[in-house]
Write a protein that holds these residues in place. Structure first.
Motif, PDB file in Angstrom:
ATOM      1  N   ALA A  61      10.918  21.715  15.255  1.00  0.00           N
ATOM      2  CA  ALA A  61      11.254  21.920  13.852  1.00  0.00           C
ATOM      3  C   ALA A  61       9.987  22.131  13.034  1.00  0.00           C
ATOM      4  O   ALA A  61       8.882  21.783  13.459  1.00  0.00           O
ATOM      5  CB  ALA A  61      12.022  20.705  13.333  1.00  0.00           C
ATOM      6  N   PRO A  62      10.106  22.701  11.846  1.00  0.00           N
ATOM      7  CA  PRO A  62       8.944  22.815  10.970  1.00  0.00           C
ATOM      8  C   PRO A  62       8.310  21.443  10.730  1.00  0.00           C
ATOM      9  O   PRO A  62       9.014  20.459  10.476  1.00  0.00           O
ATOM     10  CB  PRO A  62       9.534  23.382   9.680  1.00  0.00           C
ATOM     11  N   GLY A  63       7.010  21.380  10.835  1.00  0.00           N
ATOM     12  CA  GLY A  63       6.288  20.133  10.612  1.00  0.00           C
ATOM     13  C   GLY A  63       6.153  19.250  11.827  1.00  0.00           C
ATOM     14  O   GLY A  63       5.374  18.291  11.813  1.00  0.00           O
ATOM     15  N   GLU A  64       6.881  19.558  12.887  1.00  0.00           N
ATOM     16  CA  GLU A  64       6.840  18.723  14.095  1.00  0.00           C
ATOM     17  C   GLU A  64       5.536  18.955  14.858  1.00  0.00           C
ATOM     18  O   GLU A  64       5.095  20.090  15.044  1.00  0.00           O
ATOM     19  CB  GLU A  64       8.030  19.055  14.987  1.00  0.00           C
ATOM     20  N   ALA A  65       4.903  17.860  15.293  1.00  0.00           N
ATOM     21  CA  ALA A  65       3.659  17.961  16.059  1.00  0.00           C
ATOM     22  C   ALA A  65       3.955  18.442  17.475  1.00  0.00           C
ATOM     23  O   ALA A  65       4.963  18.060  18.081  1.00  0.00           O
ATOM     24  CB  ALA A  65       2.950  16.618  16.092  1.00  0.00           C
ATOM     25  N   ILE A  66       3.052  19.271  18.006  1.00  0.00           N
ATOM     26  CA  ILE A  66       3.220  19.850  19.331  1.00  0.00           C
ATOM     27  C   ILE A  66       2.019  19.463  20.180  1.00  0.00           C
ATOM     28  O   ILE A  66       0.865  19.661  19.777  1.00  0.00           O
ATOM     29  CB  ILE A  66       3.333  21.380  19.252  1.00  0.00           C
ATOM     30  N   ALA A  67       2.284  18.900  21.351  1.00  0.00           N
ATOM     31  CA  ALA A  67       1.220  18.472  22.254  1.00  0.00           C
ATOM     32  C   ALA A  67       0.787  19.635  23.133  1.00  0.00           C
ATOM     33  O   ALA A  67       1.620  20.291  23.769  1.00  0.00           O
ATOM     34  CB  ALA A  67       1.688  17.300  23.110  1.00  0.00           C
ATOM     35  N   VAL A  68      -0.525  19.883  23.172  1.00  0.00           N
ATOM     36  CA  VAL A  68      -1.075  20.994  23.958  1.00  0.00           C
ATOM     37  C   VAL A  68      -2.308  20.505  24.713  1.00  0.00           C
ATOM     38  O   VAL A  68      -2.914  19.507  24.345  1.00  0.00           O
ATOM     39  CB  VAL A  68      -1.441  22.197  23.053  1.00  0.00           C
ATOM     40  N   PRO A  69      -2.694  21.203  25.782  1.00  0.00           N
ATOM     41  CA  PRO A  69      -3.919  20.828  26.508  1.00  0.00           C
ATOM     42  C   PRO A  69      -5.159  21.007  25.636  1.00  0.00           C
ATOM     43  O   PRO A  69      -5.120  21.703  24.609  1.00  0.00           O
ATOM     44  CB  PRO A  69      -3.931  21.778  27.705  1.00  0.00           C
ATOM     45  N   ALA A 196       2.282  39.788  19.056  1.00  0.00           N
ATOM     46  CA  ALA A 196       1.266  40.825  19.142  1.00  0.00           C
ATOM     47  C   ALA A 196       0.303  40.547  20.285  1.00  0.00           C
ATOM     48  O   ALA A 196       0.094  39.393  20.677  1.00  0.00           O
ATOM     49  CB  ALA A 196       0.497  40.913  17.824  1.00  0.00           C
ATOM     50  N   ALA A 197      -0.313  41.594  20.792  1.00  0.00           N
ATOM     51  CA  ALA A 197      -1.229  41.462  21.924  1.00  0.00           C
ATOM     52  C   ALA A 197      -2.476  40.664  21.562  1.00  0.00           C
ATOM     53  O   ALA A 197      -3.089  40.049  22.433  1.00  0.00           O
ATOM     54  CB  ALA A 197      -1.624  42.843  22.432  1.00  0.00           C
ATOM     55  N   ASP A 198      -2.841  40.679  20.293  1.00  0.00           N
ATOM     56  CA  ASP A 198      -4.072  40.012  19.889  1.00  0.00           C
ATOM     57  C   ASP A 198      -3.836  38.632  19.275  1.00  0.00           C
ATOM     58  O   ASP A 198      -4.638  38.145  18.480  1.00  0.00           O
ATOM     59  CB  ASP A 198      -4.854  40.881  18.897  1.00  0.00           C
ATOM     60  N   ALA A 199      -2.726  37.983  19.656  1.00  0.00           N
ATOM     61  CA  ALA A 199      -2.424  36.652  19.125  1.00  0.00           C
ATOM     62  C   ALA A 199      -3.549  35.676  19.485  1.00  0.00           C
ATOM     63  O   ALA A 199      -3.955  35.598  20.646  1.00  0.00           O
ATOM     64  CB  ALA A 199      -1.100  36.148  19.684  1.00  0.00           C
ATOM     65  N   PRO A 200      -4.059  34.918  18.502  1.00  0.00           N
ATOM     66  CA  PRO A 200      -5.195  34.025  18.775  1.00  0.00           C
ATOM     67  C   PRO A 200      -4.772  32.703  19.395  1.00  0.00           C
ATOM     68  O   PRO A 200      -3.576  32.381  19.457  1.00  0.00           O
ATOM     69  CB  PRO A 200      -5.795  33.800  17.388  1.00  0.00           C
ATOM     70  N   VAL A 201      -5.772  31.951  19.848  1.00  0.00           N
ATOM     71  CA  VAL A 201      -5.558  30.622  20.435  1.00  0.00           C
ATOM     72  C   VAL A 201      -5.845  29.556  19.388  1.00  0.00           C
ATOM     73  O   VAL A 201      -6.779  29.690  18.588  1.00  0.00           O
ATOM     74  CB  VAL A 201      -6.464  30.430  21.666  1.00  0.00           C
ATOM     75  N   ALA A 202      -5.019  28.504  19.366  1.00  0.00           N
ATOM     76  CA  ALA A 202      -5.232  27.352  18.498  1.00  0.00           C
ATOM     77  C   ALA A 202      -5.458  26.117  19.359  1.00  0.00           C
ATOM     78  O   ALA A 202      -4.978  26.039  20.497  1.00  0.00           O
ATOM     79  CB  ALA A 202      -4.028  27.130  17.580  1.00  0.00           C
ATOM     80  N   LEU A 203      -6.197  25.156  18.822  1.00  0.00           N
ATOM     81  CA  LEU A 203      -6.645  23.996  19.581  1.00  0.00           C
ATOM     82  C   LEU A 203      -6.045  22.696  19.041  1.00  0.00           C
ATOM     83  O   LEU A 203      -5.598  22.639  17.892  1.00  0.00           O
ATOM     84  CB  LEU A 203      -8.171  23.916  19.535  1.00  0.00           C
ATOM     85  N   PRO A 204      -6.033  21.654  19.866  1.00  0.00           N
ATOM     86  CA  PRO A 204      -5.560  20.355  19.388  1.00  0.00           C
ATOM     87  C   PRO A 204      -6.340  19.917  18.145  1.00  0.00           C
ATOM     88  O   PRO A 204      -7.543  20.166  18.026  1.00  0.00           O
ATOM     89  CB  PRO A 204      -5.849  19.419  20.564  1.00  0.00           C
TER      90      PRO A 204
END
Length: 227
Positions: A61-69, A196-204
């Motif tokens: 949902a909007p605002g929900e935290a997402i766990a990523v490496p 899009a092909a050029d979608a960037p990476v986001a970090l924890p």
């Protein structure tokens, strides 16, 4: 009296929880694959839409935290079509009459190297908890042209990517029409137009924010996953 109420004026259906994501809908993704498209197991470029099914655990949902490496996640700002009435073998000319609304999606995936990053990525790269945040849907009348929608991705408030929904291999109407040619879409299903092909990476530790005129904003913070 019409037997099929116009979804443009009908209430938005409740989301069914079924989300399909179009892959390889940016022509630059196909170009980047090069000769790999002609190698096993596929041996040819795809002739039909390539889809990924987003299981329920991926919904956020909007605002929900997402766990990523610690290595981060590839972002995926995109437009979502909310199906308003059953779509089965509809023509491109009639396809958008089956859309009741729109929403913002963030079609997340672990960063990948090599040809597999686009063509049938491994399930473990995409089917992770929270990897498909969706905004609240808005009525179909909120957009005049789904194929000319500007999208902006901000990280920690700073614009890092801007693009438009146009220039895809399959427009919104064509994608919906071709998908409905081999599977039935039901009211409340969501079909994501593709990233899009050029979608960037986001970090924890970073905050992802996607905005588009008429669709509002989709914010989700990233946290580092634990073992």
């Amino acid at each position: 009296m019409s037997l099929h109420p116009d979804p443009m004026s009908a209430p938005l259906p409740r989301l069914s929880g079924v989300v399909y994501s179009a892959l390889l809908n940016d022509p630059r993704q196909l170009s980047a694959l090069g000769d790999a498209l002609h190698q096993p197991p596929y041996k040819a470029p795809p002739r039909h839409p390539v889809l990924a099914v987003r299981p329920r655990n991926t919904r956020a949902a909007p605002g929900e935290a997402i766990a990523v490496p610690a290595t981060g996640v590839r972002t995926g700002a995109c437009l979502g079509l909310v199906i308003g009435r059953t779509a089965c073998r509809v023509s491109p000319q009639q396809a958008l009459a089956h859309v009741a609304g729109w929403l913002l999606g963030n079609d997340l995936c672990l960063p990948m190297d090599g040809p597999g990053r686009h063509y049938r990525p491994a399930v473990r790269q995409m089917a992770r908890d929270g990897f498909c945040p969706l905004s609240a849907p808005v009525p179909a009348t909120a957009l005049t042209d789904p194929d000319d929608l500007p999208l902006t991705l901000r990280i920690d408030g700073q614009p890092v990517w801007e693009g438009r929904t146009g220039g895809r291999i399959r427009s919104a109407a064509r994608l919906l029409s071709e998908v409905s040619g081999f599977m039935t879409l039901s009211p409340g299903d969501v079909l994501l137009l593709g990233i899009a092909a050029d979608a960037p990476v986001a970090l924890p530790g970073q905050m992802m924010s996607i905005t588009a005129p008429g669709l509002g904003r989709l914010d989700n913070p990233l946290v580092e996953e634990t073992a």
